[in-house]
Structure formats: structure tokens, C-alpha cells
Design a protein around this motif. Structure first.
Motif, short mmCIF file in Angstrom:
data_model
loop_
_atom_site.label_atom_id
_atom_site.label_comp_id
_atom_site.label_asym_id
_atom_site.label_seq_id
_atom_site.Cartn_x
_atom_site.Cartn_y
_atom_site.Cartn_z
N LYS A 138 0.86 -1.19 0.00
CA LYS A 138 0.00 0.00 0.00
C LYS A 138 0.89 1.23 0.00
O LYS A 138 1.64 1.47 0.95
N VAL A 139 0.81 2.01 -1.07
CA VAL A 139 1.66 3.19 -1.23
C VAL A 139 0.82 4.35 -1.74
O VAL A 139 0.02 4.18 -2.67
N ALA A 140 0.98 5.52 -1.14
CA ALA A 140 0.38 6.74 -1.66
C ALA A 140 1.46 7.53 -2.38
O ALA A 140 2.52 7.78 -1.81
N VAL A 141 1.18 7.90 -3.62
CA VAL A 141 2.16 8.63 -4.43
C VAL A 141 1.63 10.03 -4.69
O VAL A 141 0.58 10.20 -5.33
N LEU A 142 2.34 11.03 -4.18
CA LEU A 142 2.06 12.42 -4.52
C LEU A 142 2.78 12.70 -5.83
O LEU A 142 4.01 12.71 -5.89
N THR A 143 2.03 12.90 -6.90
CA THR A 143 2.60 12.97 -8.22
C THR A 143 2.96 14.41 -8.61
O THR A 143 2.68 15.36 -7.88
N LEU A 156 6.09 0.33 -13.85
CA LEU A 156 5.76 -0.91 -13.12
C LEU A 156 5.78 -2.11 -14.05
O LEU A 156 6.04 -3.24 -13.62
N GLY A 157 5.52 -1.87 -15.34
CA GLY A 157 5.60 -2.94 -16.32
C GLY A 157 4.66 -4.08 -16.00
O GLY A 157 3.45 -3.89 -15.84
N GLY A 158 5.23 -5.29 -15.87
CA GLY A 158 4.40 -6.47 -15.65
C GLY A 158 3.99 -6.70 -14.22
O GLY A 158 3.36 -7.72 -13.91
N VAL A 159 4.31 -5.79 -13.30
CA VAL A 159 3.91 -5.93 -11.90
C VAL A 159 2.48 -5.41 -11.77
O VAL A 159 2.21 -4.23 -11.99
N HIS A 160 1.56 -6.28 -11.40
CA HIS A 160 0.14 -5.91 -11.35
C HIS A 160 -0.17 -5.18 -10.04
O HIS A 160 0.17 -5.64 -8.96
N ARG A 161 -0.80 -4.03 -10.17
CA ARG A 161 -1.26 -3.28 -9.02
C ARG A 161 -2.62 -2.66 -9.33
O ARG A 161 -3.00 -2.51 -10.50
N THR A 162 -3.35 -2.31 -8.28
CA THR A 162 -4.59 -1.55 -8.41
C THR A 162 -4.29 -0.09 -8.10
O THR A 162 -3.63 0.20 -7.10
N VAL A 194 -3.34 12.38 -6.57
CA VAL A 194 -2.70 11.44 -5.66
C VAL A 194 -3.08 10.05 -6.12
O VAL A 194 -4.25 9.79 -6.44
N VAL A 195 -2.10 9.14 -6.17
CA VAL A 195 -2.36 7.77 -6.59
C VAL A 195 -2.13 6.84 -5.40
O VAL A 195 -1.04 6.84 -4.82
N ILE A 196 -3.14 6.08 -5.03
CA ILE A 196 -2.98 5.02 -4.04
C ILE A 196 -2.71 3.74 -4.82
O ILE A 196 -3.53 3.33 -5.65
N VAL A 197 -1.56 3.12 -4.56
CA VAL A 197 -1.15 1.91 -5.28
C VAL A 197 -1.25 0.73 -4.34
O VAL A 197 -0.62 0.71 -3.28
N ILE A 198 -2.05 -0.25 -4.73
CA ILE A 198 -2.35 -1.39 -3.86
C ILE A 198 -2.04 -2.68 -4.61
O ILE A 198 -2.35 -2.82 -5.79
N GLY A 199 -1.42 -3.63 -3.91
CA GLY A 199 -1.15 -4.91 -4.57
C GLY A 199 -0.47 -5.89 -3.65
O GLY A 199 -0.13 -5.60 -2.52
N GLY A 200 -0.24 -7.09 -4.19
CA GLY A 200 0.48 -8.13 -3.47
C GLY A 200 -0.26 -8.62 -2.25
O GLY A 200 -1.40 -9.09 -2.34
N GLN A 201 0.36 -8.47 -1.07
CA GLN A 201 -0.19 -9.02 0.17
C GLN A 201 -1.51 -8.38 0.57
O GLN A 201 -2.25 -8.93 1.37
N ALA A 202 -1.81 -7.18 0.04
CA ALA A 202 -3.07 -6.50 0.37
C ALA A 202 -3.70 -5.97 -0.90
O ALA A 202 -3.93 -4.80 -1.07
N SER A 203 -3.97 -6.89 -1.84
CA SER A 203 -4.41 -6.48 -3.17
C SER A 203 -5.87 -6.07 -3.21
O SER A 203 -6.33 -5.49 -4.18
N SER A 204 -6.62 -6.37 -2.17
CA SER A 204 -8.04 -6.01 -2.17
C SER A 204 -8.26 -4.68 -1.48
O SER A 204 -7.65 -4.37 -0.47
N LEU A 205 -9.15 -3.87 -2.06
CA LEU A 205 -9.47 -2.58 -1.45
C LEU A 205 -10.08 -2.74 -0.07
O LEU A 205 -9.99 -1.85 0.77
N SER A 206 -10.72 -3.86 0.16
CA SER A 206 -11.42 -4.05 1.43
C SER A 206 -10.58 -4.81 2.45
O SER A 206 -11.01 -5.01 3.57
#
Length: 403
Positions: A138-143, A156-162, A194-206
Motif C-alpha cells: 500500500k503506497v500513496a504517491v504524490l505525483t 511498473l511494467g508487468g507488476v500488477h497493481r490496483t 494522488v495515486v494510491i497503489v495497492i497490490g500483493g499481500q493487500a491487493s483487495s481494497l477491502s
């Protein structure tokens, strides 16, 4: 110089009494276009549309009067306050805060953010921001312009994130979009966002852990495991815990780095590097080793990208590394890695001839090389008899700063 500088955070809410009072006395107001259009800005005040904050700070420092600077969100959180308080400007700063853009973005998503990493992405820091997104769930990116959602997705290429993309927070044009990272590059996004990037161990928004967080940016998986360079249950040849400890010490993986672990074996080194906060790509020709590395990462609760293939050919399509551990492949792989110019490389050899060949490849690649013969003997503490013996040449290479 300015008699007083008040920095007002703005999140779209009505201005507080303190903010209105500061504005009423202002003879200079600096901010973005939507800030300067607010009805509370005195019509007689000089107006500066912010571009370079450093240039604006110098102009404010030379102003005789009372200045107000607007900033989106909380100006003390990756905002204007740090620049304005720089000693060279000599400004006395008062702050009227607002809800930060990061807090507002997570509020729009309905998610907790005490376990999130927060990074700022500029063109010069974009690659490191992407590495944090690779390494953490879970990462917040201030762009910023040139380092926005599309650029994040491409790197990110082939790394899947939401992606949860929050555009123009606090304005009438505010919009929140949820989509997968592979689709983010196909859109044009409005600044600021702002982009919230979610994936891997906590890939679900919930998804949420039942264990409460106590340290910002750390999940229980990161804080719960104590110690490092521990012996894995299925360690392979050349994977002694003491050798791994020495390799980790030489490379010093850290947040924002991308680590290649070539010949990952059990995945023990890759998992340790990921636990330090680095993004890690683990490479191995053996599909079973890839499976073990994936399982080890899942057990430790860290992010790991595992690539099955033979070096050096499989390395051609990988993103640029900061530090590399080479667990196999000999001088040919070492030379290919050196061509990619990582800051540091470590490898090991079981014979002096092999160590010399690796050392030559690193030296010819422009690196400063050190080699040490490491010997360790494990003892059974019940009998104090010799249990395991390991002898290995450790090679550590560092790229000179000017190369």
C-alpha cells in the motif's frame, strides 16, 4: 523582507477564522490559480501564481508587507513549509494546516492509511517511487507533471497493481477512479492528483489486518519478525546464513532500491532484502526454486517478483537495478550485470580460480573489487562437536562515484 508569512493549507473546505484573518491583512498572496480565485483574497494584494516555490520564496523574502502562501492539503506534509523555512530566505513562517491530500485520498477510498508508505514522485525520483510501489502492498504517491499515474504504470511494467487515482481533490472537478495499473497508461490525468497503489499481500481494497498498526508505514509482517540472515529450512549450497549476512551488509538494500537476486535458490536472500524495504526481483532457472522463493515471500509477508529464466539472457528485459547479488552463473553473468551499471554487486565462489575469474570480470567492468575468504564452522551445543563447515570466497564490487 516580509513582516510575516502565513502558509494556509487548502482542502476545499471553507477557510477557518485564522486563515481569513491572515488573508485580510495580506499585501501579497501566492498560490495556484484556484487559490488566487478565492473570494477571500484581497483585491488590492499583489498576486503570485506559484510555479517554482524557491523563486517565489525569494520574491516573498524581498517583499515589504504581510504575505500569505496557499498550498493544497497540509503544507507541512511534503509541502511549502520546508522550502519557505530554508535558512537562506530568513522567513518567519506561521502555518494554518488543512487535511493533507494523502489523508483525503484514503478517505475517498474508505481505507485506513497508517500502514501505507508515502512517496513524492518527481521526474528525478520517479524510478525510486516505483520501486517502493513494487516493494510494498500500500503506497500513496504524490505525483507531479511528468511523474503521474501513466508514468508510474509504465515503469511498473508487468507488476500488477490496483490504482486509486484522486484528481483535483477538494475542487468542483474532483474525481476518483479505480482501475488496474495496466490501464492507467491509456488515460490523461488532471493535476494535481494522488495515486494510491495497492497490490500483493493487500491487493483487495477491502482487505485489512485485524492486528492494529502502531508505526506509520509498517505492517505487522514487517515489524513482527525479529532478526535477519536466519538459516532457512531448505538452504542450498553456498547459502549459509553467515554468507548471506555478509552479502546483505555489503549491498545495504534499502527503501527505493531495486535488487536483483540472480540464482535465488531458496529465496532466502531475496526475502531478507525485501524485508529491508527494497523492491526485489528474484531470478532462477529452476522452477522449483522459483516456487520456494514465492512461498518464502508469502510466509515472511513481503513482496517479491519472481522471474523464471536463465541469466544473462533473462536479464535483458528487467528494469535497472541499484544493487545485485549473483548466486550463480559465473563470470559471464557477472560481466552482463556489470554492463547494467548497478551501484554495488556481490557474488561468491567455491574455488580461487572461479573467484579470480569473477574478480577480473568486475574489474574490467569498471568496478572496485574486494575479496575475502569466509570460513564458518557450526557447532552442536549439546556436544560442542563440529556440525557444519562452510568455506567460500566473497566478492564485493562497488562502482566508482564518477562512473
Amino acid at each position: 523582507m516580509a513582516d510575516r508569512v502565513t502558509v494556509i493549507g487548502w482542502d476545499g473546505s471553507p477557510l477557518t477564522a485564522a486563515a481569513r484573518s491572515a488573508l485580510s491583512a495580506a499585501t501579497l498572496v501566492a498560490g495556484a490559480a484556484h487559490h488566487l480565485a478565492l473570494p477571500e483574497v484581497p483585491p488590492t494584494a499583489e498576486r503570485i501564481r506559484l510555479g517554482s516555490l524557491g523563486l517565489a520564496a525569494r520574491r516573498i523574502a524581498g517583499h515589504r508587507g504581510t504575505a500569505v502562501v496557499f498550498a493544497d492539503g497540509d503544507p507541512g506534509f511534503f509541502g511549502a513549509v520546508r522550502t519557505l523555512r530554508a535558512p537562506e530566505h530568513g522567513l518567519e513562517v506561521e502555518v494554518v494546516p488543512a487535511v493533507s491530500s494523502v489523508a483525503a485520498a484514503f478517505a475517498r477510498a474508505g481505507m485506513p492509511w497508517d500502514d501505507a508508505q508515502v512517496v513524492v514522485a518527481h521526474p528525478r525520483t520517479l524510478r525510486r517511487a516505483v520501486n517502493v510501489c513494487r516493494a510494498h502492498a500500500k503506497v500513496a504517491v504524490l505525483t507531479s507533471p511528468g511523474a503521474g499515474p501513466a508514468e508510474l504504470a509504465l515503469l511498473l511494467g508487468g507488476v500488477h497493481r490496483t490504482f486509486v487515482i484522486c484528481e483535483e481533490l477538494g475542487t468542483a472537478r474532483e474525481q476518483v477512479t479505480v482501475l488496474t495499473s495496466d490501464r492507467a497508461a491509456d488515460h490523461s490525468w488532471r493535476d494535481p492528483n494522488v495515486v494510491i497503489v495497492i497490490g500483493g499481500q493487500a491487493s483487495s481494497l477491502s482487505s485489512a489486518t485485524a492486528e492494529p498498526a502502531w508505526l506509520l508505514g509498517q505492517s505487522p509482517a514487517q515489524t513482527g519478525a525479529r532478526g535477519w540472515a536466519r538459516p532457512p529450512a531448505d538452504a542450498g549450497e553456498g547459502e549459509s546464513a553467515l554468507l548471506r549476512a555478509a552479502q546483505l551488509a555489503r549491498l545495504g538494500p534499502r527503501t527505493g532500491d531495486l535488487v536483483w537476486d540472480i540464482g535465488t535458490g531458496s529465496g532466502a536472500f531475496a526475502v531478507e532484502a525485501a524485508a529491508f524495504g527494497a523492491a526485489v526481483i528474484a531470478v532462477d532457472t529452476d522452477p522449483r526454486a522459483c516456487e520456494r522463493a514465492t512461498a518464502a515471500a508469502r510466509k515472511r509477508g513481503v513482496q517479491l517478483q519472481v522471474v523464471s529464466g536463465r541469466a544473462p539472457h533473462v536479464l535483458e528485459d528487467l528494469p535497472e537495478p541499484d544493487v545485485v547479488r549473483i548466486g550463480g552463473g559465473g563470470a559471464e553473468v557477472v560481466a552482463a550485470v556489470a554492463d547494467r551499471r548497478p551501484e554495488r554487486i556481490v557474488s561468491h565462489a567455491s574455488t580461487r580460480d572461479e573467484a579470480e575469474a569473477i574478480g577480473r570480470a568486475l574489474t574490467e567492468g569498471g568496478y572496485t573489487v574486494e575479496c575475502a575468504l569466509l570460513q564458518s564452522v557450526g557447532l552442536d551445543t549439546r556436544t560442542w562437536g563440529e556440525q557444519d563447515r562452510s568455506v567460500v570466497f566473497l566478492l564485493a564490487a562497488e562502482r566508482p562515484v564518477n562512473r
